[in-house]
Design a protein around this motif. Structure first.
Motif, PDB file in Angstrom:
ATOM      1  N   THR A  84       7.296  -5.671  -4.760  1.00  0.00           N
ATOM      2  CA  THR A  84       8.187  -5.072  -3.700  1.00  0.00           C
ATOM      3  C   THR A  84       7.901  -4.612  -2.492  1.00  0.00           C
ATOM      4  O   THR A  84       7.917  -5.043  -1.435  1.00  0.00           O
ATOM      5  N   LEU A  87       5.555  -6.845  -0.524  1.00  0.00           N
ATOM      6  CA  LEU A  87       6.211  -7.796   0.379  1.00  0.00           C
ATOM      7  C   LEU A  87       6.826  -7.051   1.445  1.00  0.00           C
ATOM      8  O   LEU A  87       7.215  -7.770   2.432  1.00  0.00           O
ATOM      9  N   TRP A  88       7.343  -5.958   1.231  1.00  0.00           N
ATOM     10  CA  TRP A  88       8.042  -5.208   2.110  1.00  0.00           C
ATOM     11  C   TRP A  88       7.031  -4.951   3.791  1.00  0.00           C
ATOM     12  O   TRP A  88       7.271  -5.014   4.580  1.00  0.00           O
ATOM     13  N   MET A  90       4.290  -6.573   3.941  1.00  0.00           N
ATOM     14  CA  MET A  90       4.040  -7.735   4.909  1.00  0.00           C
ATOM     15  C   MET A  90       5.005  -8.377   5.709  1.00  0.00           C
ATOM     16  O   MET A  90       4.823  -8.813   6.624  1.00  0.00           O
ATOM     17  N   LYS A  91       6.428  -8.002   5.706  1.00  0.00           N
ATOM     18  CA  LYS A  91       7.493  -8.258   6.567  1.00  0.00           C
ATOM     19  C   LYS A  91       7.513  -7.221   7.624  1.00  0.00           C
ATOM     20  O   LYS A  91       8.576  -7.177   8.255  1.00  0.00           O
ATOM     21  N   GLY A  92       6.956  -6.362   7.716  1.00  0.00           N
ATOM     22  CA  GLY A  92       6.923  -5.347   8.664  1.00  0.00           C
ATOM     23  C   GLY A  92       7.027  -3.995   8.314  1.00  0.00           C
ATOM     24  O   GLY A  92       6.547  -2.961   9.274  1.00  0.00           O
ATOM     25  N   GLY A  93       7.520  -3.697   7.307  1.00  0.00           N
ATOM     26  CA  GLY A  93       7.549  -2.319   6.553  1.00  0.00           C
ATOM     27  C   GLY A  93       8.272  -1.456   7.446  1.00  0.00           C
ATOM     28  O   GLY A  93       9.263  -1.448   7.860  1.00  0.00           O
TER      29      GLY A  93
END
Length: 95
Positions: A84, A87-88, A90-93
């Motif tokens: 999780t 992924l977070w 990788m999506k911009g955090g």
């Protein structure tokens, strides 16, 4: 492309987890060479945790050992948290 490698790794490590668990169960019944508990937990930590836990429950192997019945679910929770977080990020955090 990286997701393909992750998927291949998870399939391979899950297959290994299943084979090791079934082998250990058979070896225990026949009083032969056993798989080390540390090896089972390492394979679990490397990605085989869900399949290993399912296999252990299905074949009723090590289900009375807290090290496995508590330890593997903890490993699964940690793996979910790490996935999780990855992924977070990788999506911009925090951006």
């Amino acid at each position: 492309m990286p997701m393909t490698y992750i998927a291949i790794h998870l399939v391979a490590i899950s297959l290994l987890a299943t084979i090791l668990t079934i082998h250990d169960k058979r070896a225990a019944r026949q009083r032969k060479w056993r798989v080390r508990e540390s090896t089972l937990l390492l394979v679990s930590a490397l990605g085989g945790s869900v399949v290993m836990l399912m296999t252990m429950c299905i074949i009723r192997h090590k289900t009375k050992h807290a090290k496995f019945m508590v330890g593997i679910p903890v490993i699964i929770a940690l793996q979910i948290a790490l996935a999780t977080a990855a992924l977070w990020l990788m999506k911009g955090g925090l951006a």
